[in-house]
Write an enzyme that holds these catalytic residues in place. Structure first.
Site, PDB file in Angstrom:
ATOM      1  NE  ARG A 195      -5.284   8.506  10.746  1.00 18.35           N
ATOM      2  CZ  ARG A 195      -4.508   7.623  10.055  1.00 18.35           C
ATOM      3  NH1 ARG A 195      -5.171   7.190   9.093  1.00 18.35           N
ATOM      4  NH2 ARG A 195      -3.291   7.413  10.432  1.00 18.35           N
ATOM      5  CE  LYS A 226      -2.870   0.982   3.787  1.00 19.90           C
ATOM      6  NZ  LYS A 226      -2.900   2.376   4.098  1.00 19.90           N
ATOM      7  NE  ARG A 270      -2.410  -1.179   8.665  1.00 18.15           N
ATOM      8  CZ  ARG A 270      -1.736  -1.768   7.342  1.00 18.15           C
ATOM      9  NH1 ARG A 270      -2.169  -3.053   7.044  1.00 18.15           N
ATOM     10  NH2 ARG A 270      -1.755  -0.902   6.278  1.00 18.15           N
ATOM     11  CG  ASP A 317       0.876   0.360   9.717  1.00 21.85           C
ATOM     12  OD1 ASP A 317       0.476   1.204  10.238  1.00 21.85           O
ATOM     13  OD2 ASP A 317       1.125   0.644   8.544  1.00 21.85           O
ATOM     14  CD  GLN A 326       0.542   8.606   7.200  1.00 17.14           C
ATOM     15  OE1 GLN A 326       0.211   9.220   7.902  1.00 17.14           O
ATOM     16  NE2 GLN A 326      -0.157   7.469   6.739  1.00 17.14           N
TER      17      GLN A 326
HETATM   18  C1  S3P Z   1       2.639   5.125   6.208  1.00 19.35           C
HETATM   19  C2  S3P Z   1       3.454   5.326   7.267  1.00 19.35           C
HETATM   20  C3  S3P Z   1       2.889   5.071   8.762  1.00 19.35           C
HETATM   21  C4  S3P Z   1       1.988   3.840   8.603  1.00 19.35           C
HETATM   22  C5  S3P Z   1       0.799   4.017   7.482  1.00 19.35           C
HETATM   23  C6  S3P Z   1       1.432   4.159   6.297  1.00 19.35           C
HETATM   24  C7  S3P Z   1       3.031   5.439   4.850  1.00 19.35           C
HETATM   25  O1  S3P Z   1       2.255   5.946   9.447  1.00 19.35           O
HETATM   26  O2  S3P Z   1       1.161   3.762  10.017  1.00 19.35           O
HETATM   27  O3  S3P Z   1      -0.191   2.939   7.502  1.00 19.35           O
HETATM   28  O4  S3P Z   1       2.806   4.989   3.786  1.00 19.35           O
HETATM   29  O5  S3P Z   1       4.193   6.371   4.975  1.00 19.35           O
HETATM   30  P1  S3P Z   1       3.333   7.105  10.103  1.00 19.35           P
HETATM   31  O6  S3P Z   1       3.957   7.771   9.119  1.00 19.35           O
HETATM   32  O7  S3P Z   1       1.991   8.196  10.508  1.00 19.35           O
HETATM   33  O8  S3P Z   1       3.644   6.553  11.208  1.00 19.35           O
END
Ligand code: S3P
Length: 432
Positions: free
Chosen positions: A127, A22, A392, A318, A172
């Site tokens: 969020r 993903k 999840r 995750d 992220q």
């Molecule tokens: C993700 C980063 C993670 C993860 C999310 C996907 C990404 O989040 O929990 O499912 O694709 O960069 P965070 O960066 O908020 O930890």
């Protein structure tokens, strides 16, 4: 949708291929849209979250065509020496349930020469977005929000680079700032306390961005990405449900093929080894700048509890809900600490996990920044669990159901479509 799950009559056996990652699917569409030239993206995720990203870039005017259900042809909007020129058809974009879409795309839209609004569903609107609004504002971005929550109104501005030290290890946030940095004046430096998943850095390198990596510190200079075909590996976060099921369902022995095992994502493999689980990495190879392998997993008696904290956390953030299920079958107390950000995911993944798994007979305690699982418990089941619209949690509860004495039901099981529509079909393959 209410799903009932009962313990399988036979051990799980055979071979499955794990569908697309993903995180990489989101990035493949975003970065190819920004790039100069045309490319093919293979093995794109069928999950709803990645389709939110895809639809958003189509609405921005990017030509994206399906060659088949998992293969995309993308004509990037980047010029030879200039950043991407989008020709939006609309200015309000829905990110659905996807935090990755909203947070990463904010970094792209903040530096455009038009204004836009990003909206999300009920869960995404709860969020926290301050984590991206703050550093983007330091770069000169103009974003208004509802008390740092979606909808986000982004007025496009010329951005400038910053040096930013993040309190949170978050891919992220990092990716948002690096994307903004691609199209900002001067260099952008992002540092985090522990290294979070580095798919953005890998793909930036692969697509020719001017990027320098020193441990958990990344520097990016304004760059035009050059389109290149991208093959997306299978998702280790999806494989995690099968890894745990294989370890705890008596007699199981199977192979999970095509799993991305980038070290910044593969924390679950280390934890399984720490707990004494029988797991084997086969056929290690590189695909579009990422490590990929097949994983053989076998039922393991005498799993041992362990402590999961600090630098472990971003590498398996995750997977923690399904790791709790694994811990319930291990000897001793498994302690998860420094994972407070779990409360900010698609649900409060600490409270909801503890409340719901406890119903099945798992002996668990909630901590402010994690949880404790008292292991070696026979799960009675015979209860209904709520998934709280969280894909999840729904899939982790399904795995718990495989070792419950009486069948369980899971409410809201359709939320698995967010990341893994193939989930149940693949379980069926190992159980036939
Ligand atoms: C993700 C980063 C993670 C993860 C999310 C996907 C990404 O989040 O929990 O499912 O694709 O960069 P965070 O960066 O908020 O930890």
């Amino acid at each position: 949708m209410l799903k009932t799950v009962k313990a399988p009559l036979r051990p799980l056996k055979g071979e499955i291929v794990i569908p697309s990652d993903k995180s990489i699917s989101h990035r493949a569409v975003m970065f190819s849209s920004l790039a100069e030239g045309e490319c093919i993206v293979r093995n794109f995720s069928s999950g709803a979250d990645c389709h939110s990203t895809l639809n958003l870039f189509k609405a921005l005017g990017v030509e994206i065509d399906f060659i088949d259900s998992k293969t995309l042809k993308i004509k990037g909007c980047g010029g030879k020496f200039a950043p991407a020129k989008f020709t939006p058809a609309i200015y309000t974009y829905s990110c659905g349930n996807s935090g990755t879409t909203m947070r990463l795309v904010s970094g792209i839209l903040a530096g455009q020469n038009f204004n836009s609004v990003l909206t999300g569903d009920e869960s995404l609107s709860k969020r926290p977005m301050r984590r991206i609004i703050e550093p983007l504002s330091l770069m000169g971005a103009d974003i208004s929000s509802v008390d740092a929550h979606a909808p986000l109104t982004i007025r496009g501005k010329k951005l400038h680079g910053i040096t930013y030290s993040s309190k949170l290890a978050s891919a992220q946030v990092k990716s948002c700032i690096l994307l903004a940095g691609l199209n900002a004046e001067g260099e952008t430096v992002f540092e985090e306390p522990y290294l979070s998943r580095n798919h953005t850095e890998n793909l930036f390198n692969y697509l020719g961005a001017d990027i320098k990596i020193q441990g958990a510190k990344v520097t990016v200079k304004p760059s035009v990405l050059k389109a290149k075909d991208i093959d997306i590996a299978g998702d280790i976060s999806s494989a995690a449900f099968f890894i745990v099921a294989g370890l705890i369902v008596k007699g199981s022995d199977f192979v999970i093929k095509n799993v991305g095992i980038n070290p910044t994502r593969a924390g679950i493999i280390d934890i399984v080894k720490r707990m004494g689980g029988d797991i084997e990495i086969l056929n290690l190879r590189q695909v579009s700048g990422e490590d990929v392998a097949d994983i053989r997993v076998k039922y393991t008696e005498g799993l041992k509890a362990c402590t999961i904290a600090g630098a472990d956390i971003p590498r398996l953030i995750d997977e923690l809900p399904v790791i709790a299920v694994l811990a319930s079958q291990a000897e001793g107390d498994t302690i998860v600490k420094n994972a407070g950000d779990l409360r900010n995911k698609e649900s409060d993944r600490i409270k909801c996990l503890v409340d719901e798994l406890s119903k099945t007979g798992v002996s668990m305690e909630e901590l402010e920044d994690g949880f404790i699982v008292h292991g070696n418990t026979e799960l009675s089941g015979g209860c209904e669990l709520e998934s709280y619209h969280d894909h999840r949690l729904a899939m982790s509860f399904y795995v718990a159901g495989l070792v419950c004495r009486k069948e369980i039901s899971i409410n809201g099981f359709e939320w698995t479509n967010i990341s893994f529509p193939e989930f149940e079909t693949l379980f069926g393959k190992l159980n036939s």
